[in-house]
Design an enzyme around this catalytic site. Structure first.
Site, PDB file in Angstrom:
ATOM      1  N   SER A 191       0.816  -1.271   0.135  1.00 18.86           N
ATOM      2  CA  SER A 191      -0.042   0.031  -0.045  1.00 18.86           C
ATOM      3  C   SER A 191       0.998   1.304  -0.078  1.00 18.86           C
ATOM      4  O   SER A 191       0.521   2.363  -0.288  1.00 18.86           O
ATOM      5  CB  SER A 191      -0.978   0.038   1.301  1.00 18.86           C
ATOM      6  OG  SER A 191      -1.730  -0.805   1.124  1.00 18.86           O
TER       7      SER A 191
ATOM      8  N   GLY B 261      -4.272  -1.892  -0.882  1.00 22.08           N
ATOM      9  CA  GLY B 261      -3.487  -1.443  -1.865  1.00 22.08           C
ATOM     10  C   GLY B 261      -3.079   0.077  -2.019  1.00 22.08           C
ATOM     11  O   GLY B 261      -3.686   0.631  -1.297  1.00 22.08           O
TER      12      GLY B 261
ATOM     13  N   GLY C 272      -2.836   3.994  -3.976  1.00 21.17           N
ATOM     14  CA  GLY C 272      -3.346   4.779  -4.741  1.00 21.17           C
ATOM     15  C   GLY C 272      -4.726   5.348  -4.357  1.00 21.17           C
ATOM     16  O   GLY C 272      -5.395   5.018  -3.479  1.00 21.17           O
TER      17      GLY C 272
ATOM     18  N   CYS D 180      -9.298  -1.952   3.542  1.00 22.34           N
ATOM     19  CA  CYS D 180      -8.635  -0.734   3.048  1.00 22.34           C
ATOM     20  C   CYS D 180      -9.122  -0.361   1.664  1.00 22.34           C
ATOM     21  O   CYS D 180     -10.039   0.298   1.651  1.00 22.34           O
ATOM     22  CB  CYS D 180      -7.042  -0.942   3.200  1.00 22.34           C
ATOM     23  SG  CYS D 180      -6.390  -1.181   4.964  1.00 22.34           S
TER      24      CYS D 180
ATOM     25  N   GLN E 284     -12.881   1.192   0.155  1.00 24.69           N
ATOM     26  CA  GLN E 284     -13.264   2.184  -0.408  1.00 24.69           C
ATOM     27  C   GLN E 284     -13.973   1.931  -1.719  1.00 24.69           C
ATOM     28  O   GLN E 284     -14.720   2.457  -2.238  1.00 24.69           O
ATOM     29  CB  GLN E 284     -11.983   3.029  -0.747  1.00 24.69           C
ATOM     30  CG  GLN E 284     -11.221   3.351   0.624  1.00 24.69           C
ATOM     31  CD  GLN E 284      -9.825   3.826   0.533  1.00 24.69           C
ATOM     32  OE1 GLN E 284      -9.214   4.106  -0.525  1.00 24.69           O
ATOM     33  NE2 GLN E 284      -9.034   3.913   1.494  1.00 24.69           N
TER      34      GLN E 284
ATOM     35  N   ASN F   8      -3.363   1.950   7.281  1.00 23.99           N
ATOM     36  CA  ASN F   8      -2.318   2.610   6.003  1.00 23.99           C
ATOM     37  C   ASN F   8      -3.197   3.084   5.139  1.00 23.99           C
ATOM     38  O   ASN F   8      -3.439   2.379   4.224  1.00 23.99           O
ATOM     39  CB  ASN F   8      -1.257   1.647   5.908  1.00 23.99           C
ATOM     40  CG  ASN F   8      -0.294   2.366   4.624  1.00 23.99           C
ATOM     41  OD1 ASN F   8      -0.182   3.399   4.310  1.00 23.99           O
ATOM     42  ND2 ASN F   8       0.344   1.250   4.054  1.00 23.99           N
TER      43      ASN F   8
ATOM     44  N   GLY G 248      -4.693   6.883   2.849  1.00 23.24           N
ATOM     45  CA  GLY G 248      -4.938   8.336   2.691  1.00 23.24           C
ATOM     46  C   GLY G 248      -6.219   8.879   2.221  1.00 23.24           C
ATOM     47  O   GLY G 248      -6.467  10.154   2.139  1.00 23.24           O
ATOM     48  N   TYR G 249      -7.069   7.879   2.165  1.00 29.12           N
ATOM     49  CA  TYR G 249      -8.573   8.412   1.598  1.00 29.12           C
ATOM     50  C   TYR G 249      -9.475   7.476   2.385  1.00 29.12           C
ATOM     51  O   TYR G 249      -9.435   6.387   3.126  1.00 29.12           O
ATOM     52  CB  TYR G 249      -8.805   7.581   0.142  1.00 29.12           C
ATOM     53  CG  TYR G 249      -7.545   8.266  -0.731  1.00 29.12           C
ATOM     54  CD1 TYR G 249      -8.025   9.347  -1.688  1.00 29.12           C
ATOM     55  CD2 TYR G 249      -6.350   7.704  -0.959  1.00 29.12           C
ATOM     56  CE1 TYR G 249      -7.205   9.926  -2.625  1.00 29.12           C
ATOM     57  CE2 TYR G 249      -5.573   8.167  -1.876  1.00 29.12           C
ATOM     58  CZ  TYR G 249      -6.099   9.615  -2.631  1.00 29.12           C
ATOM     59  OH  TYR G 249      -5.138  10.090  -3.551  1.00 29.12           O
TER      60      TYR G 249
ATOM     61  N   HIS H 239      -6.739  -2.842   9.050  1.00 31.49           N
ATOM     62  CA  HIS H 239      -6.166  -4.147   9.060  1.00 31.49           C
ATOM     63  C   HIS H 239      -6.479  -5.337  10.084  1.00 31.49           C
ATOM     64  O   HIS H 239      -5.936  -5.194  11.089  1.00 31.49           O
ATOM     65  CB  HIS H 239      -4.580  -4.281   8.816  1.00 31.49           C
ATOM     66  CG  HIS H 239      -4.171  -3.660   7.430  1.00 31.49           C
ATOM     67  ND1 HIS H 239      -4.225  -4.321   6.423  1.00 31.49           N
ATOM     68  CD2 HIS H 239      -3.639  -2.303   7.073  1.00 31.49           C
ATOM     69  CE1 HIS H 239      -3.651  -3.705   5.332  1.00 31.49           C
ATOM     70  NE2 HIS H 239      -3.198  -2.231   5.697  1.00 31.49           N
TER      71      HIS H 239
ATOM     72  N   GLU I  35      -6.043  -8.336   9.844  1.00 36.92           N
ATOM     73  CA  GLU I  35      -5.216  -9.464  10.207  1.00 36.92           C
ATOM     74  C   GLU I  35      -3.916  -9.296  11.047  1.00 36.92           C
ATOM     75  O   GLU I  35      -3.342  -9.865  11.458  1.00 36.92           O
ATOM     76  CB  GLU I  35      -4.515  -9.939   8.855  1.00 36.92           C
ATOM     77  CG  GLU I  35      -3.395  -8.840   8.369  1.00 36.92           C
ATOM     78  CD  GLU I  35      -3.780  -7.566   7.724  1.00 36.92           C
ATOM     79  OE1 GLU I  35      -3.078  -6.846   7.449  1.00 36.92           O
ATOM     80  OE2 GLU I  35      -5.172  -7.490   7.458  1.00 36.92           O
TER      81      GLU I  35
END
Length: 355
Positions: free
Chosen positions: A45, A212, A214, A239, A243, A281, A283-284, A324, A326
Protein backbone atom coordinates in the site's frame (compact mmCIF):
# COMPACT_ATOMS: atom_id res chain seq x y z
CA UNK A 1 27.35 11.58 1.78
CA UNK A 2 24.79 14.38 1.92
CA UNK A 3 21.20 13.67 0.92
CA UNK A 4 18.08 15.83 0.76
CA UNK A 5 14.32 15.50 1.08
CA UNK A 6 12.88 18.35 -1.00
CA UNK A 7 9.17 19.16 -0.85
CA UNK A 8 7.35 20.37 -3.94
CA UNK A 9 7.09 23.86 -2.41
CA UNK A 10 10.90 24.01 -2.27
CA UNK A 11 11.50 23.42 1.46
CA UNK A 12 14.56 21.25 2.01
CA UNK A 13 15.41 18.79 4.80
CA UNK A 14 19.05 17.62 4.78
CA UNK A 15 20.21 14.13 5.75
CA UNK A 16 22.72 11.48 4.76
CA UNK A 17 22.42 8.46 2.49
CA UNK A 18 21.77 4.92 3.64
CA UNK A 19 23.19 2.94 0.77
CA UNK A 20 23.95 4.43 -2.63
CA UNK A 21 22.43 7.74 -3.83
CA UNK A 22 19.40 7.61 -6.10
CA UNK A 23 16.63 10.10 -6.87
CA UNK A 24 13.01 9.22 -6.19
CA UNK A 25 9.81 11.31 -6.12
CA UNK A 26 6.58 10.46 -4.32
CA UNK A 27 3.91 11.58 -1.88
CA UNK A 28 5.53 12.22 1.51
CA UNK A 29 3.68 10.38 4.30
CA UNK A 30 4.46 9.42 7.88
CA UNK A 31 3.82 6.36 10.02
CA UNK A 32 3.63 6.38 13.81
CA UNK A 33 4.33 2.73 14.62
CA UNK A 34 7.03 2.08 17.20
CA UNK A 35 7.84 -1.36 15.75
CA UNK A 36 7.28 -3.19 12.49
CA UNK A 37 9.46 -1.12 10.19
CA UNK A 38 10.13 -4.16 7.99
CA UNK A 39 6.40 -4.75 7.57
CA UNK A 40 5.94 -1.09 6.65
CA UNK A 41 8.74 -1.15 4.08
CA UNK A 42 7.21 -4.22 2.40
CA UNK A 43 3.54 -3.16 2.64
CA UNK A 44 2.41 -2.79 -1.01
CA UNK A 45 0.00 0.00 0.00
CA UNK A 46 3.03 2.30 0.31
CA UNK A 47 3.85 1.91 -3.39
CA UNK A 48 4.83 5.32 -4.77
CA UNK A 49 5.14 6.98 -1.34
CA UNK A 50 8.11 8.34 0.59
CA UNK A 51 7.65 6.96 4.10
CA UNK A 52 8.81 8.99 7.10
CA UNK A 53 9.16 7.06 10.36
CA UNK A 54 8.22 9.06 13.45
CA UNK A 55 9.90 6.60 15.81
CA UNK A 56 13.41 8.01 16.25
CA UNK A 57 15.49 4.82 15.91
CA UNK A 58 14.94 2.49 12.95
CA UNK A 59 16.80 -0.74 12.14
CA UNK A 60 17.64 -1.78 15.70
CA UNK A 61 16.55 -5.40 15.19
CA UNK A 62 17.77 -5.72 11.61
CA UNK A 63 15.84 -7.64 8.98
CA UNK A 64 13.89 -10.63 10.29
CA UNK A 65 13.04 -13.64 8.07
CA UNK A 66 9.30 -14.19 7.68
CA UNK A 67 8.23 -10.67 8.67
CA UNK A 68 7.92 -9.14 5.21
CA UNK A 69 4.43 -8.41 3.85
CA UNK A 70 5.48 -8.92 0.22
CA UNK A 71 8.43 -10.18 -1.78
CA UNK A 72 10.02 -6.76 -2.11
CA UNK A 73 9.76 -3.20 -0.74
CA UNK A 74 7.72 -1.03 -3.10
CA UNK A 75 7.73 2.38 -1.41
CA UNK A 76 9.36 5.31 -3.19
CA UNK A 77 11.78 5.99 -0.35
CA UNK A 78 12.51 5.85 3.38
CA UNK A 79 13.21 8.81 5.69
CA UNK A 80 14.41 8.28 9.28
CA UNK A 81 15.94 10.30 12.07
CA UNK A 82 18.46 7.76 13.35
CA UNK A 83 19.54 4.60 11.56
CA UNK A 84 20.93 1.83 13.74
CA UNK A 85 24.59 1.27 12.89
CA UNK A 86 24.11 -2.50 13.14
CA UNK A 87 21.50 -2.51 10.34
CA UNK A 88 23.91 -2.71 7.44
CA UNK A 89 22.15 -5.81 6.08
CA UNK A 90 18.80 -3.98 6.08
CA UNK A 91 20.36 -1.02 4.26
CA UNK A 92 21.91 -3.29 1.63
CA UNK A 93 18.54 -5.01 1.16
CA UNK A 94 16.84 -1.65 0.45
CA UNK A 95 19.71 -0.72 -1.85
CA UNK A 96 19.36 -4.00 -3.76
CA UNK A 97 15.71 -3.14 -4.48
CA UNK A 98 16.67 0.38 -5.58
CA UNK A 99 14.84 2.02 -2.65
CA UNK A 100 16.50 5.29 -1.56
CA UNK A 101 16.81 5.76 2.19
CA UNK A 102 18.15 8.71 4.14
CA UNK A 103 18.91 9.26 7.84
CA UNK A 104 19.71 12.24 10.04
CA UNK A 105 16.51 14.05 8.99
CA UNK A 106 14.48 16.17 11.42
CA UNK A 107 11.49 13.84 11.15
CA UNK A 108 9.47 15.81 13.72
CA UNK A 109 9.63 18.85 11.46
CA UNK A 110 8.74 16.72 8.42
CA UNK A 111 5.65 15.36 10.20
CA UNK A 112 4.58 18.84 11.30
CA UNK A 113 4.83 20.03 7.72
CA UNK A 114 2.76 17.15 6.35
CA UNK A 115 0.12 17.64 9.06
CA UNK A 116 -0.10 21.38 8.40
CA UNK A 117 -0.07 21.31 4.59
CA UNK A 118 -1.95 18.09 3.90
CA UNK A 119 -1.05 15.76 1.01
CA UNK A 120 2.26 16.94 -0.43
CA UNK A 121 4.86 15.48 -2.74
CA UNK A 122 8.61 15.43 -2.40
CA UNK A 123 11.85 14.07 -3.82
CA UNK A 124 14.80 12.30 -2.24
CA UNK A 125 17.86 13.55 -4.08
CA UNK A 126 21.56 14.34 -3.99
CA UNK A 127 20.73 17.96 -4.87
CA UNK A 128 18.82 20.49 -2.70
CA UNK A 129 16.73 21.60 -5.69
CA UNK A 130 13.92 19.85 -7.55
CA UNK A 131 15.03 18.72 -11.00
CA UNK A 132 11.96 16.73 -12.03
CA UNK A 133 10.31 17.26 -15.39
CA UNK A 134 7.04 15.66 -14.24
CA UNK A 135 5.52 14.49 -10.96
CA UNK A 136 4.01 10.98 -10.74
CA UNK A 137 0.27 10.92 -11.41
CA UNK A 138 -1.72 10.00 -8.25
CA UNK A 139 -4.56 8.66 -10.42
CA UNK A 140 -2.24 6.35 -12.32
CA UNK A 141 -2.76 2.61 -12.00
CA UNK A 142 1.00 2.02 -12.19
CA UNK A 143 1.21 1.72 -8.39
CA UNK A 144 -1.27 -1.15 -8.27
CA UNK A 145 0.09 -2.78 -11.43
CA UNK A 146 3.51 -2.86 -9.79
CA UNK A 147 2.33 -4.79 -6.73
CA UNK A 148 -0.56 -6.93 -8.01
CA UNK A 149 0.01 -10.47 -9.22
CA UNK A 150 -0.05 -10.72 -13.02
CA UNK A 151 -1.60 -14.19 -13.17
CA UNK A 152 -3.65 -16.27 -10.70
CA UNK A 153 -1.83 -17.84 -7.77
CA UNK A 154 -3.46 -20.71 -5.86
CA UNK A 155 -2.97 -21.62 -2.21
CA UNK A 156 -4.36 -25.02 -1.17
CA UNK A 157 -6.41 -25.37 1.98
CA UNK A 158 -4.83 -26.53 5.21
CA UNK A 159 -8.06 -28.19 6.32
CA UNK A 160 -10.98 -30.33 5.06
CA UNK A 161 -14.07 -28.96 3.30
CA UNK A 162 -12.56 -25.55 2.60
CA UNK A 163 -14.33 -22.42 1.50
CA UNK A 164 -12.85 -21.06 -1.71
CA UNK A 165 -11.91 -17.38 -1.39
CA UNK A 166 -11.02 -15.50 -4.56
CA UNK A 167 -8.85 -12.59 -3.49
CA UNK A 168 -8.75 -9.65 -5.92
CA UNK A 169 -5.21 -8.38 -5.55
CA UNK A 170 -4.63 -4.62 -5.50
CA UNK A 171 -1.47 -5.09 -3.42
CA UNK A 172 -2.37 -7.65 -0.78
CA UNK A 173 -0.31 -8.17 2.36
CA UNK A 174 0.99 -11.69 2.94
CA UNK A 175 -0.58 -11.69 6.42
CA UNK A 176 -4.07 -11.49 4.89
CA UNK A 177 -3.49 -14.60 2.79
CA UNK A 178 -2.00 -16.43 5.78
CA UNK A 179 -4.97 -15.53 7.97
CA UNK A 180 -7.39 -17.05 5.45
CA UNK A 181 -5.26 -20.19 5.14
CA UNK A 182 -5.11 -20.54 8.92
CA UNK A 183 -8.91 -20.65 8.91
CA UNK A 184 -8.95 -23.55 6.46
CA UNK A 185 -9.80 -21.56 3.33
CA UNK A 186 -8.55 -22.33 -0.15
CA UNK A 187 -7.32 -19.06 -1.65
CA UNK A 188 -6.92 -18.01 -5.27
CA UNK A 189 -5.21 -14.64 -5.67
CA UNK A 190 -6.08 -13.03 -9.00
CA UNK A 191 -4.91 -9.84 -10.73
CA UNK A 192 -7.12 -6.83 -10.12
CA UNK A 193 -7.92 -6.65 -13.85
CA UNK A 194 -9.40 -10.18 -14.01
CA UNK A 195 -12.61 -10.20 -16.05
CA UNK A 196 -15.92 -10.92 -14.23
CA UNK A 197 -16.63 -14.11 -16.19
CA UNK A 198 -13.19 -15.44 -15.22
CA UNK A 199 -13.97 -14.71 -11.58
CA UNK A 200 -17.28 -16.56 -11.86
CA UNK A 201 -15.59 -19.55 -13.49
CA UNK A 202 -13.44 -19.92 -10.37
CA UNK A 203 -16.66 -20.65 -8.41
CA UNK A 204 -15.77 -18.61 -5.32
CA UNK A 205 -17.58 -19.04 -2.03
CA UNK A 206 -16.39 -15.56 -1.15
CA UNK A 207 -14.62 -12.55 -2.64
CA UNK A 208 -12.03 -10.46 -0.85
CA UNK A 209 -11.06 -7.01 -2.16
CA UNK A 210 -7.58 -6.42 -0.81
CA UNK A 211 -5.64 -3.41 0.39
CA UNK A 212 -3.45 -1.52 -2.06
CA UNK A 213 -1.95 1.82 -3.05
CA UNK A 214 -3.35 4.88 -4.76
CA UNK A 215 -6.58 6.80 -5.17
CA UNK A 216 -9.66 4.52 -5.32
CA UNK A 217 -11.16 6.78 -8.00
CA UNK A 218 -8.45 5.61 -10.37
CA UNK A 219 -10.62 2.49 -10.72
CA UNK A 220 -13.84 4.25 -11.70
CA UNK A 221 -13.77 2.88 -15.28
CA UNK A 222 -13.73 -0.65 -13.82
CA UNK A 223 -16.34 -0.41 -11.04
CA UNK A 224 -19.27 -1.80 -13.03
CA UNK A 225 -17.46 -5.07 -13.71
CA UNK A 226 -17.63 -5.96 -10.00
CA UNK A 227 -21.16 -4.74 -9.16
CA UNK A 228 -23.08 -7.88 -10.13
CA UNK A 229 -20.59 -10.15 -8.36
CA UNK A 230 -20.50 -8.46 -4.95
CA UNK A 231 -24.28 -8.39 -4.70
CA UNK A 232 -24.43 -12.18 -5.12
CA UNK A 233 -21.24 -13.53 -3.50
CA UNK A 234 -20.23 -12.93 0.15
CA UNK A 235 -17.66 -10.15 -0.05
CA UNK A 236 -15.15 -8.60 2.35
CA UNK A 237 -13.11 -5.47 1.69
CA UNK A 238 -9.96 -4.22 3.40
CA UNK A 239 -8.54 -0.67 3.13
CA UNK A 240 -8.51 0.15 -0.62
CA UNK A 241 -10.99 -2.72 -1.03
CA UNK A 242 -13.26 -1.02 1.53
CA UNK A 243 -13.19 2.21 -0.47
CA UNK A 244 -13.81 0.41 -3.76
CA UNK A 245 -16.87 -1.40 -2.41
CA UNK A 246 -18.29 1.97 -1.37
CA UNK A 247 -17.72 3.35 -4.88
CA UNK A 248 -19.12 0.23 -6.55
CA UNK A 249 -22.41 0.60 -4.69
CA UNK A 250 -22.86 4.33 -5.19
CA UNK A 251 -21.06 6.04 -2.30
CA UNK A 252 -18.11 8.43 -2.60
CA UNK A 253 -14.57 8.73 -1.25
CA UNK A 254 -12.39 11.68 -0.33
CA UNK A 255 -8.84 12.39 0.71
CA UNK A 256 -7.90 12.68 4.37
CA UNK A 257 -5.87 15.67 5.53
CA UNK A 258 -2.77 13.58 6.17
CA UNK A 259 -3.92 9.97 6.33
CA UNK A 260 -3.93 7.27 9.00
CA UNK A 261 -0.67 5.31 9.13
CA UNK A 262 0.45 3.46 12.23
CA UNK A 263 -0.33 0.62 14.60
CA UNK A 264 -2.33 2.29 17.35
CA UNK A 265 -5.36 4.00 15.79
CA UNK A 266 -8.45 3.89 18.05
CA UNK A 267 -11.64 2.77 16.34
CA UNK A 268 -15.08 2.56 17.97
CA UNK A 269 -17.30 -0.40 17.16
CA UNK A 270 -20.73 1.22 16.90
CA UNK A 271 -22.74 -1.82 18.00
CA UNK A 272 -20.87 -2.43 21.26
CA UNK A 273 -19.27 1.01 21.87
CA UNK A 274 -15.99 -0.77 22.51
CA UNK A 275 -12.79 0.80 21.22
CA UNK A 276 -10.48 -1.30 19.07
CA UNK A 277 -6.79 -0.49 18.68
CA UNK A 278 -6.01 -0.96 15.00
CA UNK A 279 -3.22 -0.94 12.45
CA UNK A 280 -3.89 1.37 9.51
CA UNK A 281 -2.33 2.63 6.30
CA UNK A 282 -4.52 4.79 4.07
CA UNK A 283 -4.86 8.31 2.74
CA UNK A 284 -8.49 8.14 1.57
CA UNK A 285 -11.80 7.55 3.32
CA UNK A 286 -15.46 6.90 2.55
CA UNK A 287 -17.55 10.09 2.71
CA UNK A 288 -20.16 9.57 5.48
CA UNK A 289 -22.66 11.89 3.77
CA UNK A 290 -22.52 9.77 0.60
CA UNK A 291 -23.65 6.57 2.33
CA UNK A 292 -27.30 5.62 1.97
CA UNK A 293 -28.04 4.63 5.56
CA UNK A 294 -31.07 2.63 4.44
CA UNK A 295 -28.59 0.43 2.55
CA UNK A 296 -25.44 0.67 4.68
CA UNK A 297 -24.77 0.31 8.39
CA UNK A 298 -21.64 2.04 9.67
CA UNK A 299 -19.97 -0.52 11.93
CA UNK A 300 -16.78 1.30 12.95
CA UNK A 301 -15.76 4.95 13.37
CA UNK A 302 -12.33 6.49 13.99
CA UNK A 303 -12.23 7.94 17.49
CA UNK A 304 -9.95 10.86 16.57
CA UNK A 305 -11.64 12.26 13.46
CA UNK A 306 -14.93 10.36 13.14
CA UNK A 307 -14.10 8.91 9.72
CA UNK A 308 -15.81 5.74 8.53
CA UNK A 309 -13.70 2.71 9.48
CA UNK A 310 -16.16 -0.08 8.76
CA UNK A 311 -19.51 -0.70 7.11
CA UNK A 312 -21.89 -3.54 6.32
CA UNK A 313 -24.59 -3.68 3.67
CA UNK A 314 -28.11 -4.27 4.97
CA UNK A 315 -29.27 -6.17 1.87
CA UNK A 316 -26.23 -7.79 0.27
CA UNK A 317 -23.62 -10.09 1.90
CA UNK A 318 -20.96 -7.37 2.01
CA UNK A 319 -18.87 -5.82 4.76
CA UNK A 320 -15.59 -3.95 4.80
CA UNK A 321 -13.13 -2.23 7.12
CA UNK A 322 -10.62 0.55 6.64
CA UNK A 323 -8.11 -0.93 9.10
CA UNK A 324 -6.12 -4.17 8.92
CA UNK A 325 -8.03 -7.07 10.55
CA UNK A 326 -5.12 -9.47 10.09
CA UNK A 327 -3.23 -7.35 12.66
CA UNK A 328 -5.57 -8.66 15.41
CA UNK A 329 -7.41 -5.45 16.35
CA UNK A 330 -9.96 -5.01 19.06
CA UNK A 331 -10.65 -6.49 22.49
CA UNK A 332 -9.54 -10.10 22.94
CA UNK A 333 -13.13 -11.32 23.19
CA UNK A 334 -14.37 -9.62 20.03
CA UNK A 335 -15.42 -11.77 17.07
CA UNK A 336 -12.52 -11.74 14.57
CA UNK A 337 -13.57 -10.17 11.30
CA UNK A 338 -12.25 -13.03 9.20
CA UNK A 339 -14.46 -15.39 11.19
CA UNK A 340 -17.40 -13.16 10.34
CA UNK A 341 -16.47 -13.52 6.66
CA UNK A 342 -16.41 -17.32 7.00
CA UNK A 343 -19.82 -17.26 8.70
CA UNK A 344 -21.19 -15.29 5.73
CA UNK A 345 -19.87 -17.90 3.30
CA UNK A 346 -21.28 -20.70 5.45
CA UNK A 347 -24.72 -19.08 5.57
CA UNK A 348 -24.72 -18.54 1.81
CA UNK A 349 -23.79 -22.15 1.14
CA UNK A 350 -26.52 -23.41 3.48
CA UNK A 351 -29.10 -21.33 1.61
CA UNK A 352 -27.87 -22.76 -1.70
CA UNK A 353 -28.04 -26.32 -0.38
CA UNK A 354 -31.39 -26.12 1.41
CA UNK A 355 -33.05 -23.48 -0.75
Amino acid sequence: MEAFLIFEDGEVFPGRWIGSPKESPGEVVFTTGMTGYQEVMTDPSYSGQIVTFTYPLIGNYGKVPGESESKFPSCAGIVVNEWCKDSDHLGKWLDAWNIPAIAGVDTRAVVRKVRETGPIRGVISTHPRIQLEKWPDPLSLQWVNRVSVQKPVSYPSLGPNPFHVVLIDFGVKTSIINTLLQRGCRVTVVPWFTEPDELEQLAPDGLLFSNGPGDPKAFQPYLNRWASLVTQIPTMGICLGHQLLALILGADTERLAFGHRGSNHPVRETETERVWITSQNHGYTVCPSSLDHLAWKVTHLHVNDGSVEGMAHRQYPIFSVQFHPEAHPGPADSMPLFDRFIEMMKEKKQVMVHG
